[in-house]
Scaffold this active site. Structure first.
Site, PDB file in Angstrom:
ATOM      1  N   LEU A 137       0.916  -1.322   0.024  1.00 56.65           N
ATOM      2  CA  LEU A 137       0.048  -0.120   0.106  1.00 56.65           C
ATOM      3  C   LEU A 137       0.751   1.209   0.107  1.00 56.65           C
ATOM      4  O   LEU A 137       2.076   1.175   0.674  1.00 56.65           O
ATOM      5  CB  LEU A 137      -0.950   0.111   1.264  1.00 56.65           C
ATOM      6  CG  LEU A 137      -2.067  -1.184   1.357  1.00 56.65           C
ATOM      7  CD1 LEU A 137      -2.654  -0.847   2.743  1.00 56.65           C
ATOM      8  CD2 LEU A 137      -3.069  -0.827   0.147  1.00 56.65           C
ATOM      9  N   ASP A 138       0.435   2.252  -0.659  1.00 55.98           N
ATOM     10  CA  ASP A 138       0.991   3.466  -0.495  1.00 55.98           C
ATOM     11  C   ASP A 138       1.373   4.026   0.928  1.00 55.98           C
ATOM     12  O   ASP A 138       0.729   3.659   1.719  1.00 55.98           O
ATOM     13  CB  ASP A 138       0.630   4.616  -1.305  1.00 55.98           C
ATOM     14  CG  ASP A 138       0.558   4.559  -3.027  1.00 55.98           C
ATOM     15  OD1 ASP A 138       1.243   3.594  -3.539  1.00 55.98           O
ATOM     16  OD2 ASP A 138      -0.356   5.094  -3.597  1.00 55.98           O
ATOM     17  N   LYS A 139       2.764   4.873   0.936  1.00 58.84           N
ATOM     18  CA  LYS A 139       2.654   5.028   2.271  1.00 58.84           C
ATOM     19  C   LYS A 139       1.785   6.009   3.155  1.00 58.84           C
ATOM     20  O   LYS A 139       1.579   5.897   4.256  1.00 58.84           O
ATOM     21  CB  LYS A 139       4.057   6.115   2.225  1.00 58.84           C
ATOM     22  CG  LYS A 139       4.365   6.884   3.668  1.00 58.84           C
ATOM     23  CD  LYS A 139       5.894   7.922   3.171  1.00 58.84           C
ATOM     24  CE  LYS A 139       6.219   8.631   4.502  1.00 58.84           C
ATOM     25  NZ  LYS A 139       7.019   9.599   4.494  1.00 58.84           N
TER      26      LYS A 139
END
Length: 280
Positions: A137-139
Protein backbone atom coordinates in the site's frame (compact mmCIF):
# COMPACT_ATOMS: atom_id res chain seq x y z
CA UNK A 1 25.37 -0.63 -14.85
CA UNK A 2 24.04 0.90 -18.06
CA UNK A 3 25.22 3.91 -20.07
CA UNK A 4 22.98 5.81 -22.49
CA UNK A 5 23.72 8.75 -24.78
CA UNK A 6 21.44 11.55 -25.96
CA UNK A 7 22.18 14.05 -28.73
CA UNK A 8 20.56 17.45 -28.28
CA UNK A 9 18.35 18.37 -31.23
CA UNK A 10 17.31 21.92 -32.23
CA UNK A 11 14.05 21.65 -30.29
CA UNK A 12 15.91 21.17 -26.99
CA UNK A 13 18.67 23.71 -27.54
CA UNK A 14 18.79 26.15 -24.62
CA UNK A 15 17.14 23.70 -22.22
CA UNK A 16 18.58 23.03 -18.77
CA UNK A 17 20.37 19.71 -18.35
CA UNK A 18 18.13 18.52 -15.50
CA UNK A 19 14.95 19.34 -17.42
CA UNK A 20 16.32 17.63 -20.55
CA UNK A 21 17.14 14.36 -18.76
CA UNK A 22 13.95 14.32 -16.69
CA UNK A 23 11.94 14.40 -19.93
CA UNK A 24 13.79 11.42 -21.36
CA UNK A 25 12.74 7.82 -20.71
CA UNK A 26 15.25 7.44 -17.89
CA UNK A 27 12.83 7.11 -14.98
CA UNK A 28 14.63 9.99 -13.25
CA UNK A 29 13.00 13.06 -11.71
CA UNK A 30 14.77 16.44 -11.74
CA UNK A 31 15.91 15.94 -8.15
CA UNK A 32 17.28 12.50 -9.06
CA UNK A 33 19.05 14.00 -12.06
CA UNK A 34 20.68 16.51 -9.72
CA UNK A 35 21.91 13.63 -7.56
CA UNK A 36 23.43 11.64 -10.44
CA UNK A 37 25.10 14.81 -11.78
CA UNK A 38 26.64 15.45 -8.36
CA UNK A 39 27.78 11.81 -8.27
CA UNK A 40 29.61 12.31 -11.56
CA UNK A 41 27.34 9.99 -13.54
CA UNK A 42 26.50 12.59 -16.21
CA UNK A 43 28.83 14.04 -18.82
CA UNK A 44 28.17 16.62 -21.53
CA UNK A 45 30.61 16.38 -24.41
CA UNK A 46 32.80 14.21 -22.13
CA UNK A 47 33.01 16.96 -19.49
CA UNK A 48 31.43 17.16 -16.03
CA UNK A 49 28.49 19.61 -16.23
CA UNK A 50 26.50 21.72 -13.80
CA UNK A 51 22.94 20.57 -13.24
CA UNK A 52 21.72 23.97 -14.49
CA UNK A 53 23.89 23.94 -17.62
CA UNK A 54 22.08 25.12 -20.75
CA UNK A 55 22.45 22.65 -23.59
CA UNK A 56 23.24 23.50 -27.21
CA UNK A 57 22.27 21.76 -30.42
CA UNK A 58 24.66 18.90 -31.09
CA UNK A 59 25.72 18.43 -27.45
CA UNK A 60 26.10 14.78 -26.45
CA UNK A 61 24.80 13.92 -22.99
CA UNK A 62 26.16 10.71 -21.45
CA UNK A 63 24.23 9.20 -18.54
CA UNK A 64 25.43 6.23 -16.49
CA UNK A 65 22.63 4.43 -14.67
CA UNK A 66 23.91 2.46 -11.71
CA UNK A 67 21.85 -0.27 -10.04
CA UNK A 68 20.29 0.96 -6.79
CA UNK A 69 21.98 0.01 -3.57
CA UNK A 70 19.88 -2.72 -2.02
CA UNK A 71 18.58 -2.02 1.45
CA UNK A 72 18.31 -4.76 4.06
CA UNK A 73 15.36 -4.94 6.42
CA UNK A 74 16.37 -5.47 10.05
CA UNK A 75 14.09 -6.21 12.98
CA UNK A 76 12.82 -3.12 14.82
CA UNK A 77 10.49 -2.96 17.81
CA UNK A 78 7.64 -1.04 16.19
CA UNK A 79 4.03 -1.49 17.42
CA UNK A 80 1.71 -3.41 15.09
CA UNK A 81 -2.08 -3.46 14.86
CA UNK A 82 -2.64 -7.17 14.25
CA UNK A 83 -6.01 -8.16 12.80
CA UNK A 84 -5.35 -11.87 12.25
CA UNK A 85 -2.43 -14.25 12.75
CA UNK A 86 -1.73 -17.96 12.52
CA UNK A 87 1.32 -20.13 11.83
CA UNK A 88 1.33 -19.26 8.11
CA UNK A 89 0.20 -15.65 7.69
CA UNK A 90 -0.27 -12.40 9.55
CA UNK A 91 -2.69 -9.58 8.67
CA UNK A 92 -1.93 -6.11 10.03
CA UNK A 93 -3.60 -2.73 9.75
CA UNK A 94 -0.89 -0.49 8.30
CA UNK A 95 -1.21 3.12 9.49
CA UNK A 96 -0.96 6.06 7.12
CA UNK A 97 2.59 7.40 7.01
CA UNK A 98 4.31 4.00 7.26
CA UNK A 99 6.27 2.64 4.29
CA UNK A 100 5.79 -1.08 3.60
CA UNK A 101 9.45 -2.02 3.04
CA UNK A 102 12.87 -0.30 2.94
CA UNK A 103 13.64 1.74 -0.17
CA UNK A 104 15.58 4.83 -1.16
CA UNK A 105 14.85 7.53 1.41
CA UNK A 106 13.18 5.06 3.80
CA UNK A 107 15.86 2.64 5.02
CA UNK A 108 14.10 1.68 8.26
CA UNK A 109 10.99 2.10 10.45
CA UNK A 110 8.96 0.27 7.82
CA UNK A 111 6.30 -2.40 8.13
CA UNK A 112 8.87 -5.03 7.08
CA UNK A 113 11.13 -3.98 9.98
CA UNK A 114 8.21 -4.30 12.41
CA UNK A 115 7.15 -7.69 11.04
CA UNK A 116 10.66 -9.10 11.39
CA UNK A 117 10.70 -8.14 15.08
CA UNK A 118 7.25 -9.55 15.80
CA UNK A 119 7.37 -12.74 13.74
CA UNK A 120 11.05 -13.68 14.03
CA UNK A 121 10.68 -15.77 10.86
CA UNK A 122 9.04 -14.69 7.62
CA UNK A 123 8.96 -16.07 4.09
CA UNK A 124 12.27 -15.55 2.31
CA UNK A 125 10.77 -15.33 -1.18
CA UNK A 126 10.57 -11.54 -0.97
CA UNK A 127 14.31 -11.31 -0.31
CA UNK A 128 16.11 -9.25 2.32
CA UNK A 129 14.16 -6.08 1.48
CA UNK A 130 10.62 -7.50 1.44
CA UNK A 131 10.57 -10.48 3.82
CA UNK A 132 7.07 -11.99 3.76
CA UNK A 133 5.62 -9.05 1.81
CA UNK A 134 3.07 -10.18 -0.79
CA UNK A 135 1.49 -6.83 -1.73
CA UNK A 136 1.88 -3.16 -0.89
CA UNK A 137 0.00 0.00 0.00
CA UNK A 138 1.22 3.55 -0.58
CA UNK A 139 2.92 5.29 2.33
CA UNK A 140 -0.04 7.60 2.99
CA UNK A 141 -2.64 4.84 2.67
CA UNK A 142 -3.87 3.01 5.75
CA UNK A 143 -5.31 -0.47 5.45
CA UNK A 144 -4.87 -4.22 5.67
CA UNK A 145 -1.63 -5.88 4.61
CA UNK A 146 -1.20 -9.65 4.57
CA UNK A 147 2.31 -11.06 5.00
CA UNK A 148 3.48 -14.66 4.64
CA UNK A 149 5.37 -16.48 7.36
CA UNK A 150 6.23 -19.47 5.18
CA UNK A 151 7.35 -19.84 1.56
CA UNK A 152 4.32 -22.05 0.89
CA UNK A 153 1.96 -19.33 2.09
CA UNK A 154 3.87 -16.71 0.08
CA UNK A 155 3.53 -18.68 -3.16
CA UNK A 156 -0.16 -19.35 -2.53
CA UNK A 157 -1.02 -15.75 -1.65
CA UNK A 158 0.97 -14.41 -4.61
CA UNK A 159 -1.00 -16.70 -6.91
CA UNK A 160 -4.29 -15.45 -5.46
CA UNK A 161 -3.31 -11.82 -6.06
CA UNK A 162 -2.11 -12.64 -9.57
CA UNK A 163 -5.39 -14.40 -10.42
CA UNK A 164 -7.41 -11.49 -8.94
CA UNK A 165 -8.97 -13.76 -6.32
CA UNK A 166 -8.38 -11.09 -3.68
CA UNK A 167 -10.96 -8.30 -3.69
CA UNK A 168 -9.58 -4.95 -2.54
CA UNK A 169 -11.89 -2.12 -1.49
CA UNK A 170 -10.66 1.36 -0.61
CA UNK A 171 -12.43 4.05 1.40
CA UNK A 172 -11.48 7.46 0.07
CA UNK A 173 -12.41 10.92 1.34
CA UNK A 174 -12.44 13.48 -1.48
CA UNK A 175 -13.14 17.18 -1.81
CA UNK A 176 -16.55 18.16 -3.12
CA UNK A 177 -20.06 16.75 -3.36
CA UNK A 178 -19.79 14.15 -6.12
CA UNK A 179 -22.62 14.07 -8.64
CA UNK A 180 -24.33 10.70 -8.78
CA UNK A 181 -24.15 7.78 -6.40
CA UNK A 182 -21.84 5.47 -8.36
CA UNK A 183 -19.74 5.38 -11.48
CA UNK A 184 -16.61 4.18 -13.19
CA UNK A 185 -13.49 5.82 -14.61
CA UNK A 186 -11.73 4.13 -17.51
CA UNK A 187 -8.63 6.14 -18.43
CA UNK A 188 -5.00 5.15 -19.08
CA UNK A 189 -2.48 5.89 -16.33
CA UNK A 190 1.23 6.48 -16.93
CA UNK A 191 4.20 8.65 -15.99
CA UNK A 192 3.71 12.40 -16.28
CA UNK A 193 5.43 13.84 -19.36
CA UNK A 194 7.64 16.31 -17.46
CA UNK A 195 7.54 15.21 -13.80
CA UNK A 196 8.60 11.57 -13.61
CA UNK A 197 7.52 11.30 -9.96
CA UNK A 198 3.91 11.96 -10.90
CA UNK A 199 1.35 9.83 -12.71
CA UNK A 200 -1.12 11.17 -15.24
CA UNK A 201 -4.12 10.14 -17.35
CA UNK A 202 -2.58 12.04 -20.28
CA UNK A 203 0.64 10.06 -20.56
CA UNK A 204 1.50 8.97 -24.09
CA UNK A 205 2.51 5.56 -22.73
CA UNK A 206 -0.26 5.11 -20.21
CA UNK A 207 -1.75 1.68 -19.52
CA UNK A 208 -5.48 0.98 -19.37
CA UNK A 209 -6.93 1.43 -15.89
CA UNK A 210 -10.45 0.95 -14.53
CA UNK A 211 -11.74 2.38 -11.24
CA UNK A 212 -15.24 1.78 -9.81
CA UNK A 213 -16.63 4.11 -7.15
CA UNK A 214 -19.73 4.33 -4.97
CA UNK A 215 -20.78 7.01 -2.49
CA UNK A 216 -20.72 5.82 1.12
CA UNK A 217 -21.51 9.13 2.83
CA UNK A 218 -21.82 12.81 1.94
CA UNK A 219 -20.54 15.69 4.09
CA UNK A 220 -21.32 18.66 1.85
CA UNK A 221 -17.78 19.89 1.22
CA UNK A 222 -16.48 16.32 1.03
CA UNK A 223 -17.65 12.85 0.03
CA UNK A 224 -16.62 9.44 1.39
CA UNK A 225 -16.34 6.83 -1.36
CA UNK A 226 -16.00 3.07 -1.58
CA UNK A 227 -13.56 2.47 -4.43
CA UNK A 228 -12.59 -0.73 -6.21
CA UNK A 229 -9.77 -0.88 -8.73
CA UNK A 230 -9.82 -3.49 -11.47
CA UNK A 231 -6.22 -2.71 -12.43
CA UNK A 232 -3.26 -1.92 -10.22
CA UNK A 233 -1.61 1.16 -11.70
CA UNK A 234 0.58 3.37 -9.53
CA UNK A 235 -1.52 6.00 -7.70
CA UNK A 236 -4.49 4.94 -9.84
CA UNK A 237 -7.21 6.06 -7.42
CA UNK A 238 -5.71 9.50 -6.81
CA UNK A 239 -5.03 10.08 -10.50
CA UNK A 240 -8.45 8.91 -11.68
CA UNK A 241 -10.43 10.88 -9.11
CA UNK A 242 -8.32 13.97 -9.73
CA UNK A 243 -9.05 13.68 -13.46
CA UNK A 244 -12.73 14.10 -12.58
CA UNK A 245 -12.01 17.13 -10.39
CA UNK A 246 -12.19 15.34 -7.03
CA UNK A 247 -8.92 15.63 -5.13
CA UNK A 248 -8.19 13.16 -2.34
CA UNK A 249 -8.16 14.95 1.01
CA UNK A 250 -4.63 14.85 2.36
CA UNK A 251 -3.18 15.31 -1.13
CA UNK A 252 -2.61 18.66 -2.81
CA UNK A 253 -6.17 19.72 -3.47
CA UNK A 254 -7.86 21.28 -6.47
CA UNK A 255 -9.06 24.79 -7.15
CA UNK A 256 -6.90 26.34 -4.45
CA UNK A 257 -7.66 23.88 -1.65
CA UNK A 258 -4.74 23.57 0.76
CA UNK A 259 -3.23 20.31 1.92
CA UNK A 260 -4.68 19.19 5.26
CA UNK A 261 -3.73 16.41 7.63
CA UNK A 262 -6.03 13.44 7.13
CA UNK A 263 -4.55 10.34 8.69
CA UNK A 264 -6.99 7.98 7.03
CA UNK A 265 -7.77 9.75 3.79
CA UNK A 266 -7.25 6.51 1.87
CA UNK A 267 -7.82 3.13 3.45
CA UNK A 268 -7.84 -0.38 2.05
CA UNK A 269 -9.63 -3.58 2.96
CA UNK A 270 -8.73 -6.87 1.30
CA UNK A 271 -10.79 -10.06 1.23
CA UNK A 272 -9.81 -13.28 -0.50
CA UNK A 273 -12.15 -15.68 -2.26
CA UNK A 274 -10.53 -18.34 -0.11
CA UNK A 275 -10.47 -18.65 3.66
CA UNK A 276 -7.35 -17.22 5.31
CA UNK A 277 -7.16 -20.41 7.32
CA UNK A 278 -6.79 -22.59 4.24
CA UNK A 279 -3.85 -21.89 1.96
CA UNK A 280 -3.44 -25.24 0.20
Amino acid sequence: MKTVWFKVDPGHSGQRLDVFLAQKETGLSRSQVKHVVEEGDVLVNSLAPRVSQKLKEGDVVELTLKPPKEAIAVAQDIPLSIVYEDEMIIVVNKPAGMVVHPAAGNPDNTLANALLFHCQNLSGIGGVIRPGIVHRLDKNTSGLIVAAKTDEAHRNLSAQFEKHEVHKTYQVLVWGDIKGDAGEIFLPVGRHATDRKKMSTKSRRGKDALTLWKVRERYGLATLLDVEIKTGRTHQIRVHLSSRGYGVIGELGIEGHQRIDAEHELGAVAQSDRSMERLD
